[in-house]
Design a protein around this motif. Structure first.
Motif, mmCIF file in Angstrom:
data_model
loop_
_atom_site.group_PDB
_atom_site.id
_atom_site.type_symbol
_atom_site.label_atom_id
_atom_site.label_comp_id
_atom_site.label_asym_id
_atom_site.label_seq_id
_atom_site.Cartn_x
_atom_site.Cartn_y
_atom_site.Cartn_z
ATOM 1 N N VAL A 10 0.794 -0.800 0.037
ATOM 2 C CA VAL A 10 -0.124 -0.005 0.189
ATOM 3 C C VAL A 10 1.002 1.022 0.243
ATOM 4 O O VAL A 10 1.868 1.350 0.915
ATOM 5 C CB VAL A 10 -0.849 0.035 1.143
ATOM 6 N N LEU A 11 0.917 2.277 -1.158
ATOM 7 C CA LEU A 11 1.515 3.327 -1.555
ATOM 8 C C LEU A 11 1.223 4.870 -0.785
ATOM 9 O O LEU A 11 0.104 4.596 -1.853
ATOM 10 C CB LEU A 11 2.646 3.175 -2.352
ATOM 11 N N ASN A 12 2.130 5.474 -0.733
ATOM 12 C CA ASN A 12 1.263 6.702 -0.745
ATOM 13 C C ASN A 12 0.459 7.102 0.311
ATOM 14 O O ASN A 12 -1.050 7.935 -0.277
ATOM 15 C CB ASN A 12 0.824 7.827 -2.430
ATOM 16 N N SER A 13 -0.555 6.401 1.501
ATOM 17 C CA SER A 13 -0.894 6.337 1.845
ATOM 18 C C SER A 13 -0.658 7.425 3.379
ATOM 19 O O SER A 13 0.342 6.970 3.421
ATOM 20 C CB SER A 13 -1.710 4.964 2.490
ATOM 21 N N GLU A 14 -1.678 7.936 3.531
ATOM 22 C CA GLU A 14 -1.097 9.276 4.817
ATOM 23 C C GLU A 14 -1.408 7.928 6.410
ATOM 24 O O GLU A 14 -0.332 8.688 6.836
ATOM 25 C CB GLU A 14 -1.703 10.400 4.899
ATOM 26 N N TYR A 15 -1.749 7.083 6.250
ATOM 27 C CA TYR A 15 -2.269 6.823 7.655
ATOM 28 C C TYR A 15 -1.447 5.147 7.458
ATOM 29 O O TYR A 15 -1.205 4.270 8.302
ATOM 30 C CB TYR A 15 -3.749 6.042 7.576
ATOM 31 N N LEU A 16 -1.985 4.741 5.898
ATOM 32 C CA LEU A 16 -1.560 3.037 6.186
ATOM 33 C C LEU A 16 0.333 2.607 6.152
ATOM 34 O O LEU A 16 0.542 3.425 4.777
ATOM 35 C CB LEU A 16 -2.139 2.291 5.631
#
Length: 421
Positions: free
Chosen positions: A214-220
């Motif tokens: 999971v890329l470019n996620s603010e949370y994950l």
């Protein structure tokens, strides 16, 4: 000239006539020859005066060595070189000794490096070691002076300088080419080494893919976890509860080796440290890895480029090594010829009249062959011959027993230095 009456000579504490002494050596040599007939990689380049008085000695030597199977003999022809002054010959003798040693070291370096370049085909080293297109034994036993490369009308010192310059240039070029190839090879091996080892230590650039994360996620964030094979079931049952905020059914095994598997797991970034600690308690090891597509692409491209560079360098480098091994070997044998010529003139005087022979001793017959040569040519230097033939003799001021000094001119050519072993 020898006296008609054969004098008595002492050999190993027993007195014989000169003829009887040779007969004894011949009988012993024949016996040894029956035990083995394998030739060694060592050659003896010898010379003695070529006048009528010594012709009988040469004939006896040839008869004895062949009948007793002590050595394989071949003529070694040296052309009429310009002598110059005796003072110049004395200085040249020392220079040629150093050049001989240097040339031999260069040849050995090239031969060994051919083995390194061939890597898994090291058994093919010997077939790549040729001189003027033929095997080394053939070149040596059929030696002919190269008049084009080393014109004999010029002074000996000039020929020596040409040979020295040639060997120095070959060594310099070898260092340069080897440095370039070794650098490529070393960098490639370093990258390849990273792909070795287990999942805890090896590079993951050739294993992971963009869709695993999971890329470019603010949370994950997606972590990679190494799980022992014996703990696969435990991992599947417990990973969601190792900490809060783990994404359900987010694990997937993306690689496996003999010891365990590499699993992905996705969770909220703020619980990452807590998850790592709990995983470690359960013997699940989180790899410190963050997916960077650009960096992984660069690493893969670098490995491909190095592998391509190495392949492109291999062919030309091997060709250069083969050509220059031949050049260096040919030069080395010419240096040997120069040494024999120089030493023969210094030893036997002017006008130039000596005969040269190349002997290849049979294995384990070297001592017997040496005894025969000393018996045949002892009249050239009675004192030196006596001290060699009877090692127990102690002549004040003369210590020849531990040095390679014989009544005849002698130089060794050892081709075992070129073995791939």
């Amino acid at each position: 000239m020898h006296n008609k009456e054969q004098p008595l000579v002492k050999q190993r504490g027993v007195y014989f006539s000169r003829g009887a002494e040779l007969d004894l050596l011949l009988d012993c040599g024949a016996f040894l020859g029956e035990l083995q007939d394998l030739t060694s990689a060592e050659f003896w380049l010898i010379s003695a005066p070529g006048d009528k008085a010594n012709q009988t000695a040469w004939e006896r030597m040839t008869t004895v060595t062949l009948k007793a199977n002590l050595s394989n003999n071949s003529k070694f022809t040296i052309p009429d070189l310009k002598v110059g002054t005796l003072d110049a010959l004395v200085g040249l003798s020392d220079e040629l000794g150093k050049l001989d040693t240097f040339a031999e070291s260069v040849i050995k370096k090239i031969a060994q490096y051919i083995g390194e370049v061939l890597e898994d085909s090291k058994d093919k080293v010997q077939e790549n070691l040729l001189a003027s297109g033929v095997d080394l034994l053939s070149y040596l036993t059929r030696f002919e002076w190269d008049m084009a490369k080393y014109p004999i009308k010029q002074p000996l010192k000039n020929i020596s300088e040409v040979l020295a310059k040639q060997m120095t240039q070959i060594e310099t070029d070898l260092k340069t080419r080897a440095a370039v190839y070794n650098n490529i090879k070393g960098n490639l091996q370093n990258l390849e080494r990273k792909t070795a080892g287990n999942l805890l230590t090896r590079t993951l650039s050739d294993i992971v893919h963009k869709e695993d994360f999971v890329l470019n996620s603010e949370y994950l964030i997606t972590l990679l976890v190494v799980v022992p094979k014996s703990s696969y079931v435990q991992w599947q049952k417990t990973y969601e509860s190792l900490s809060d905020m783990v994404v359900p059914r987010s694990t997937k095994m993306i690689a496996e080796d003999a010891e365990g598997g590499l699993f992905t797991v996705t969770l909220f970034q703020k619980v990452m440290e807590d998850f790592k600690a709990k995983a470690r308690e359960n013997k699940f090891i989180v790899r410190e890895f963050y997916f960077d597509e650009k960096e992984l692409k660069c690493e893969r491209e670098e490995m491909m480029k190095l592998a391509s560079d190495k392949k492109q360098q291999y062919g030309p480098l091997l060709r250069w090594l083969k050509v220059n091994f031949s050049e260096a070997f040919v030069a080395w044998i010419h240096i040997k010829a120069l040494r024999v010529f120089t030493e023969s003139v210094l030893r036997y005087g002017l006008p130039v009249n000596f005969q040269t022979m190349l002997l290849q001793p049979n294995k384990r017959s070297a001592k017997r062959l040496r005894d025969v040569l000393n018996a045949v040519f002892k009249h050239l230097d009675e004192v030196a011959a006596a001290s060699i033939m009877d090692a127990s003799m102690d002549i004040p001021g003369l210590q020849l027993s531990n040095q390679e000094y014989y009544p005849y001119v002698y130089f060794k050519i050892d081709l075992s230095l070129l073995d791939s072993s």
